[in-house]
Write an enzyme that holds these catalytic residues in place. Structure first.
Site, PDB file in Angstrom:
ATOM      1  N   TRP A   1      49.231  38.048  42.250  1.00 59.72           N
ATOM      2  CA  TRP A   1      48.432  36.815  42.413  1.00 59.72           C
ATOM      3  C   TRP A   1      49.325  35.600  42.574  1.00 59.72           C
ATOM      4  O   TRP A   1      48.980  34.664  43.295  1.00 59.72           O
ATOM      5  CB  TRP A   1      47.430  36.654  41.266  1.00 59.72           C
ATOM      6  CG  TRP A   1      46.458  37.789  41.248  1.00 59.72           C
ATOM      7  CD1 TRP A   1      46.357  38.765  40.305  1.00 59.72           C
ATOM      8  CD2 TRP A   1      45.472  38.112  42.252  1.00 59.72           C
ATOM      9  NE1 TRP A   1      45.371  39.663  40.658  1.00 59.72           N
ATOM     10  CE2 TRP A   1      44.812  39.291  41.839  1.00 59.72           C
ATOM     11  CE3 TRP A   1      45.091  37.519  43.458  1.00 59.72           C
ATOM     12  CZ2 TRP A   1      43.791  39.885  42.586  1.00 59.72           C
ATOM     13  CZ3 TRP A   1      44.073  38.101  44.207  1.00 59.72           C
ATOM     14  CH2 TRP A   1      43.440  39.272  43.768  1.00 59.72           C
TER      15      TRP A   1
ATOM     16  N   ASP B   1      47.182  29.365  37.115  1.00 57.27           N
ATOM     17  CA  ASP B   1      46.064  30.255  37.418  1.00 57.27           C
ATOM     18  C   ASP B   1      45.803  31.058  36.141  1.00 57.27           C
ATOM     19  O   ASP B   1      46.578  31.929  35.784  1.00 57.27           O
ATOM     20  CB  ASP B   1      46.465  31.191  38.580  1.00 57.27           C
ATOM     21  CG  ASP B   1      45.417  32.277  38.839  1.00 57.27           C
ATOM     22  OD1 ASP B   1      44.357  32.270  38.171  1.00 57.27           O
ATOM     23  OD2 ASP B   1      45.670  33.134  39.708  1.00 57.27           O
TER      24      ASP B   1
ATOM     25  N   LYS C   1      36.114  37.162  34.618  1.00 53.18           N
ATOM     26  CA  LYS C   1      36.782  37.987  33.598  1.00 53.18           C
ATOM     27  C   LYS C   1      36.218  37.619  32.220  1.00 53.18           C
ATOM     28  O   LYS C   1      35.471  38.371  31.639  1.00 53.18           O
ATOM     29  CB  LYS C   1      38.288  37.787  33.568  1.00 53.18           C
ATOM     30  CG  LYS C   1      39.116  37.772  34.844  1.00 53.18           C
ATOM     31  CD  LYS C   1      39.016  38.398  35.947  1.00 53.18           C
ATOM     32  CE  LYS C   1      40.018  38.176  37.038  1.00 53.18           C
ATOM     33  NZ  LYS C   1      40.141  39.342  37.876  1.00 53.18           N
TER      34      LYS C   1
HETATM   35  C1  LIG Z   1      45.045  36.198  38.127  1.00 53.12           C
HETATM   36  C2  LIG Z   1      44.122  36.215  39.301  1.00 53.12           C
HETATM   37  N1  LIG Z   1      44.183  35.207  40.188  1.00 53.12           N
HETATM   38  C3  LIG Z   1      43.377  35.179  41.265  1.00 53.12           C
HETATM   39  C4  LIG Z   1      42.464  36.165  41.516  1.00 53.12           C
HETATM   40  C5  LIG Z   1      41.602  36.090  42.739  1.00 53.12           C
HETATM   41  O1  LIG Z   1      40.336  35.721  42.352  1.00 53.12           O
HETATM   42  P1  LIG Z   1      39.103  35.611  43.358  1.00 53.12           P
HETATM   43  O2  LIG Z   1      38.799  36.991  43.827  1.00 53.12           O
HETATM   44  O3  LIG Z   1      38.040  35.020  42.485  1.00 53.12           O
HETATM   45  O4  LIG Z   1      39.498  34.710  44.468  1.00 53.12           O
HETATM   46  C6  LIG Z   1      42.355  37.229  40.616  1.00 53.12           C
HETATM   47  C7  LIG Z   1      41.368  38.303  40.858  1.00 53.12           C
HETATM   48  O5  LIG Z   1      41.266  39.294  40.187  1.00 53.12           O
HETATM   49  C8  LIG Z   1      43.219  37.251  39.491  1.00 53.12           C
HETATM   50  O6  LIG Z   1      43.157  38.263  38.605  1.00 53.12           O
END
Ligand SMILES: Cc1ncc(COP(=O)(O)O)c(C=O)c1O
Length: 362
Positions: free
Chosen positions: A101, A173, A197
């Site tokens: 991520w 994030d 989550k």
């Molecule tokens: C730490 C983290 N950041 C970003 C995301 C991406 O999230 P989204 O699918 O809501 O864009 C996730 C998705 O699991 C994640 O675990």
């Protein structure tokens, strides 16, 4: 019958929050319609959104320098919005790369401007098994901001102590560990977290940002892409994801009702203690690759001796009422996500399955 759900996100939600939604679904507060059918400008819905924001402010003890925004587009839109708003042309921003991520956040920033990698813990085989130490960070004091991923959902690592960045704004994030405990949100210039989550359903993103930073964001962007627009309109610039915010209100009310983030943190620590304790006790059978100090309390990852055995593990767990245990498709192995709605009892049930499975297959 409810199943034990270890999904990584969308993930288990607290039963009382769902039961409340069920009870209120057809007739919200005697209004004769569901909250989904109410106008977002009406007093019923406005009260729900205000309550969600005030519960979050109370639970996290947020300082008045910061504002809660409720947005859409997933955490992925934040990967783009952060640099669009705060990475001016000619400037740089520091990214600390601890997993997939963070890589994705960096990739979006590269489209917008010139970010720098201040540290990466990637291994030659492309896995990540640790969070860096402060001494490993090559931080640029003139960076526009430093970006971290507080919990790496795929590789199962988590920042326990956030980095010191001097005067440089820290942006995180926190999608997969938001609200697992109380923390000093005032240290962060901006936090974002996809709700799916620990706080609610997908389709909703929580942002907590310093008001002065948002006011300084770039103005040459479409309005919908500026944090300032959401701040000035109290997240009502356009129609918010009303049902997601309503459900988040129910989840936050549950957190408050069980005693706030103090008990939530101690349950999370107990779940991790039980699970990692079992993995360590059976380390000849289960292999937990993450370095001890970097172990995530939200996503516990481990391997078995072969992919065939991992498949058998997932299939047998399912027969015993436990789902969501397959690792991310890019990482393989087993992943147990133990977000707030997963109970200590649920983890005890899993641990006794781990013991039985090791005995039968070791
Ligand atoms: C730490 C983290 N950041 C970003 C995301 C991406 O999230 P989204 O699918 O809501 O864009 C996730 C998705 O699991 C994640 O675990």
């Amino acid at each position: 019958m409810r199943i034990i759900n270890f999904n990584a996100g969308p993930a288990a939600l607290p039963l009382p929050a769902l039961e409340r939604a069920r009870d209120e679904l057809l007739d919200y507060g005697g209004s004769g319609m569901s909250i989904m059918e109410h106008s977002h400008r009406g007093k019923e819905y406005e009260a729900v959104q205000a309550e969600a924001i005030s519960l979050l402010t109370e639970l996290l003890d947020l300082p008045s320098s910061h504002q809660v925004l409720l947005m859409q587009g997933g955490a992925s839109l934040q990967f783009a919005m952060v640099p669009m708003n705060f990475l001016p042309i000619g400037a740089s921003a520091d990214y600390i790369i601890t997993g997939t991520w963070s890589e994705k956040a960096l990739a979006e920033a590269k489209i917008v401007g010139k970010p720098r990698v201040a540290c990466t813990t990637i291994l030659p085989d492309k896995r990540y098994v640790r969070i860096p130490k402060q001494s490993e960070l090559d931080l640029d004091p003139s960076a526009s901001y430093v970006h971290i991923t507080s919990n790496n959902t795929i590789f199962g690592t988590q920042w326990m102590e956030y980095p010191s960045t001097g005067g440089v704004p820290l942006i995180a994030d926190m999608s997969s560990d938001f609200l697992w405990r109380k923390f000093d949100a005032g240290r962060f210039a901006l936090i974002y977290a996809g709700a799916q989550k620990n706080v609610g359903p997908s389709g909703l993103v929580v942002v907590i940002a310093r008001k002065d930073l948002m006011a300084k964001g770039r103005k040459d962007l479409p309005k919908i892409l500026r944090y300032e627009t959401f701040a000035e309109n109290n997240s009502m610039y356009n129609t918010p994801p009303t049902f997601g915010i309503y459900l988040m209100r129910n989840v936050l009310a549950w957190v408050k009702q069980v005693g706030g983030l103090g008990p939530i943190e101690s349950w999370n620590r107990e779940k991790a203690r039980l699970l990692y304790g079992a993995l360590d006790a059976m380390s000849g059978f289960y292999r937990a690759p993450v370095e001890r100090e970097s172990r995530s309390l939200m996503n516990v990852v481990f391997r078995l001796s072969s992919e065939a055995l991992e498949e058998k593990f997932v299939a047998e767990a399912k027969k015993q009422g436990m789902v969501g245990l397959k690792g991310h498709r890019s990482a393989g192995g087993i992943r147990v996500s133990t977000y707030n709605a997963v109970t200590v009892e649920n983890v005890k049930t899993l641990v006794s399955f781990l013991e039985r499975f090791a005995k039968a297959n070791g």
